[in-house]
Scaffold this motif. Structure first.
Motif, PDB file in Angstrom:
ATOM      1  N   PHE A  67      51.725   9.449 -20.853  1.00  0.00           N
ATOM      2  CA  PHE A  67      51.232   9.860 -19.537  1.00  0.00           C
ATOM      3  C   PHE A  67      50.070   8.959 -19.115  1.00  0.00           C
ATOM      4  N   THR A  68      49.967   8.740 -17.811  1.00  0.00           N
ATOM      5  CA  THR A  68      48.857   7.977 -17.254  1.00  0.00           C
ATOM      6  C   THR A  68      48.280   8.720 -16.061  1.00  0.00           C
ATOM      7  N   ILE A  69      46.986   9.014 -16.133  1.00  0.00           N
ATOM      8  CA  ILE A  69      46.303   9.679 -15.029  1.00  0.00           C
ATOM      9  C   ILE A  69      45.612   8.616 -14.182  1.00  0.00           C
ATOM     10  N   SER A  70      45.643   8.816 -12.877  1.00  0.00           N
ATOM     11  CA  SER A  70      44.985   7.885 -11.966  1.00  0.00           C
ATOM     12  C   SER A  70      44.559   8.639 -10.718  1.00  0.00           C
ATOM     13  N   ARG A  71      43.827   7.959  -9.861  1.00  0.00           N
ATOM     14  CA  ARG A  71      43.352   8.628  -8.646  1.00  0.00           C
ATOM     15  C   ARG A  71      43.180   7.614  -7.523  1.00  0.00           C
ATOM     16  N   ASP A  72      43.252   8.111  -6.311  1.00  0.00           N
ATOM     17  CA  ASP A  72      42.984   7.319  -5.111  1.00  0.00           C
ATOM     18  C   ASP A  72      41.956   8.102  -4.307  1.00  0.00           C
ATOM     19  N   ASN A  73      40.697   7.724  -4.428  1.00  0.00           N
ATOM     20  CA  ASN A  73      39.634   8.478  -3.761  1.00  0.00           C
ATOM     21  C   ASN A  73      39.726   8.394  -2.242  1.00  0.00           C
ATOM     22  N   ALA A  74      40.312   7.339  -1.733  1.00  0.00           N
ATOM     23  CA  ALA A  74      40.470   7.207  -0.285  1.00  0.00           C
ATOM     24  C   ALA A  74      41.461   8.222   0.260  1.00  0.00           C
ATOM     25  N   LYS A  75      42.374   8.660  -0.608  1.00  0.00           N
ATOM     26  CA  LYS A  75      43.397   9.628  -0.196  1.00  0.00           C
ATOM     27  C   LYS A  75      43.153  11.021  -0.768  1.00  0.00           C
ATOM     28  N   ASN A  76      42.028  11.178  -1.461  1.00  0.00           N
ATOM     29  CA  ASN A  76      41.722  12.488  -2.085  1.00  0.00           C
ATOM     30  C   ASN A  76      42.881  12.972  -2.954  1.00  0.00           C
ATOM     31  N   THR A  77      43.475  12.056  -3.672  1.00  0.00           N
ATOM     32  CA  THR A  77      44.684  12.374  -4.418  1.00  0.00           C
ATOM     33  C   THR A  77      44.581  11.957  -5.878  1.00  0.00           C
ATOM     34  N   LEU A  78      45.037  12.840  -6.728  1.00  0.00           N
ATOM     35  CA  LEU A  78      45.101  12.626  -8.166  1.00  0.00           C
ATOM     36  C   LEU A  78      46.571  12.465  -8.546  1.00  0.00           C
ATOM     37  N   TYR A  79      46.844  11.604  -9.530  1.00  0.00           N
ATOM     38  CA  TYR A  79      48.218  11.355  -9.954  1.00  0.00           C
ATOM     39  C   TYR A  79      48.364  11.545 -11.470  1.00  0.00           C
ATOM     40  N   LEU A  80      49.601  11.822 -11.866  1.00  0.00           N
ATOM     41  CA  LEU A  80      49.942  11.836 -13.283  1.00  0.00           C
ATOM     42  C   LEU A  80      51.322  11.212 -13.425  1.00  0.00           C
ATOM     43  N   GLN A  81      51.364  10.010 -13.959  1.00  0.00           N
ATOM     44  CA  GLN A  81      52.628   9.345 -14.241  1.00  0.00           C
ATOM     45  C   GLN A  81      53.072   9.769 -15.632  1.00  0.00           C
ATOM     46  N   MET A  82      54.250  10.336 -15.709  1.00  0.00           N
ATOM     47  CA  MET A  82      54.761  10.841 -16.978  1.00  0.00           C
ATOM     48  C   MET A  82      56.022  10.072 -17.352  1.00  0.00           C
ATOM     49  N   LYS A  83      56.024   9.486 -18.538  1.00  0.00           N
ATOM     50  CA  LYS A  83      57.175   8.725 -19.027  1.00  0.00           C
ATOM     51  C   LYS A  83      57.619   9.286 -20.362  1.00  0.00           C
ATOM     52  N   ASN A  84      58.843   8.958 -20.755  1.00  0.00           N
ATOM     53  CA  ASN A  84      59.388   9.419 -22.032  1.00  0.00           C
ATOM     54  C   ASN A  84      59.156  10.923 -22.204  1.00  0.00           C
ATOM     55  N   LEU A  85      59.534  11.664 -21.209  1.00  0.00           N
ATOM     56  CA  LEU A  85      59.303  13.106 -21.225  1.00  0.00           C
ATOM     57  C   LEU A  85      60.082  13.777 -22.339  1.00  0.00           C
ATOM     58  N   LYS A  86      59.455  14.791 -22.919  1.00  0.00           N
ATOM     59  CA  LYS A  86      60.045  15.552 -24.008  1.00  0.00           C
ATOM     60  C   LYS A  86      60.241  16.998 -23.566  1.00  0.00           C
TER      61      LYS A  86
END
Length: 120
Positions: A67-86
């Motif tokens: 998993f990779t967490i990231s954010r875009d403060n200009a868009k007030n948005t938080l993300y979670l990229q999830m790979k190889n899900l179990k």
């Protein structure tokens, strides 16, 4: 504070999803944020956190490297990229303002989560 998570769905094991969380009612760019999840019949647990400026991240061992967490403060948005899900990643995922270092929510404000179902 309003937290609206989206992006969940049904995915086969090994698949990927990207979750988003749009926030309002708070100064998002000054908040440390995190993702939490609650599986059926289990308590809500910490998944990942990101510092207010995105300079640092922290992951639970169960998702580290996938998993990779990231954010875009200009868009007030938080993300979670999830790979190889179990299968064990199946849960409702929530975003929350997070206390850095304790990996706990800063308040009891959760908002609507998004459901992730991983088929085995």
């Amino acid at each position: 504070v309003q937290l609206q998570a989206s992006g969940g769905g049904l995915v086969p094991a090994g698949g990927s999803l990207r979750l988003s969380c749009v926030t309002s009612g708070t100064t998002f760019s000054s908040r440390n944020m995190g993702w939490f999840r609650q599986a059926p019949g289990k308590q809500r647990e910490f998944v990942a956190a990101i510092l207010w400026d995105g300079r640092s991240t922290y992951y639970d061992n169960s998702v580290k490297g996938r998993f990779t967490i990231s954010r875009d403060n200009a868009k007030n948005t938080l993300y979670l990229q999830m790979k190889n899900l179990k299968y064990d990643d199946t849960a409702i995922y929530y975003c929350a303002i997070t206390v850095w270092g304790s990996w706990k929510p800063d308040s009891n404000i959760w908002g609507q989560g998004t459901e992730v179902t991983v088929s085995s």
